[in-house]
Scaffold this motif. Structure first.
Motif, PDB file in Angstrom:
ATOM      1  N   ALA A  13      13.120  49.718 -19.803  1.00 40.72           N
ATOM      2  CA  ALA A  13      12.613  50.026 -18.467  1.00 40.72           C
ATOM      3  C   ALA A  13      13.097  51.404 -18.029  1.00 40.72           C
ATOM      4  N   SER A  67       4.761  54.565 -17.997  1.00 42.66           N
ATOM      5  CA  SER A  67       6.073  54.113 -17.551  1.00 42.66           C
ATOM      6  C   SER A  67       6.253  52.652 -17.922  1.00 42.66           C
ATOM      7  N   GLU A  83       8.232  49.416 -16.424  1.00 39.45           N
ATOM      8  CA  GLU A  83       8.942  48.954 -15.239  1.00 39.45           C
ATOM      9  C   GLU A  83       9.562  47.591 -15.466  1.00 39.45           C
ATOM     10  N   GLU A  84      10.742  47.395 -14.903  1.00 36.28           N
ATOM     11  CA  GLU A  84      11.440  46.127 -15.025  1.00 36.28           C
ATOM     12  C   GLU A  84      10.970  45.200 -13.905  1.00 36.28           C
ATOM     13  N   VAL A 104       4.064  44.092 -10.266  1.00 35.63           N
ATOM     14  CA  VAL A 104       3.562  45.462 -10.378  1.00 35.63           C
ATOM     15  C   VAL A 104       2.132  45.537  -9.854  1.00 35.63           C
ATOM     16  N   LYS A 143       6.819  51.938  -7.388  1.00 33.82           N
ATOM     17  CA  LYS A 143       8.235  51.566  -7.488  1.00 33.82           C
ATOM     18  C   LYS A 143       8.813  51.216  -6.122  1.00 33.82           C
TER      19      LYS A 143
END
Length: 141
Positions: free
Chosen positions: A45, A57, A59-60, A66, A138
């Protein structure tokens, strides 16, 4: 007579140097791609890369989280979602803004807590708007 003239090496040296130079140029011109693959392939991540007009990207967060964050980001930026597709493993969101700017966001589930995000603005890309979009996503995660 010189030793290299007897062996015929003088005529081969410029040719070999040319091959070596071309090989070096090829290796160094692809260095960025190789480094990106090595860094991106080994990292989890937080990995972000802008290549060929597309921001990528990891993402965690789950794909569902998301997905919701992407919708909120579009609203924040004043874009209207015009097309969307979603299943458990992938999702695609297309939105349009002023001056007919198009943003396409593709999501791919890597695991229950990891999602790949790809953002493309227009046909050729716009790095600053892509990064702003990711920043807004984010913010809502």
């Amino acid at each position: 007579m010189d030793l290299c003239m007897k062996k015929g090496l003088c005529f081969m040296m410029p040719k070999n140097l040319l091959y070596i130079a071309l090989l070096g140029i090829t290796l160094f011109s692809n260095y960025g791609c190789v480094a990106t693959l090595l860094v991106g392939g080994g990292a989890g991540a937080g990995t972000v890369a802008y290549l060929k007009g597309e921001l990528k990207s990891t993402e965690e967060a789950s794909i569902g989280s998301v997905w919701q964050a992407a919708h909120r980001a579009m609203k924040d930026l004043g874009f209207i979602v015009t097309n969307e597709e979603k299943n458990n493993l992938s999702a695609k969101l297309i939105a349009h803004g002023s001056e007919d700017t198009k943003i396409e966001i593709n999501l791919e589930s890597v695991s229950a807590r990891l999602t790949n995000v790809k953002i493309r603005v227009g046909v050729f890309g716009n790095e600053s708007l892509s990064r702003l979009t990711l920043e807004r996503i984010k913010k809502h995660l």
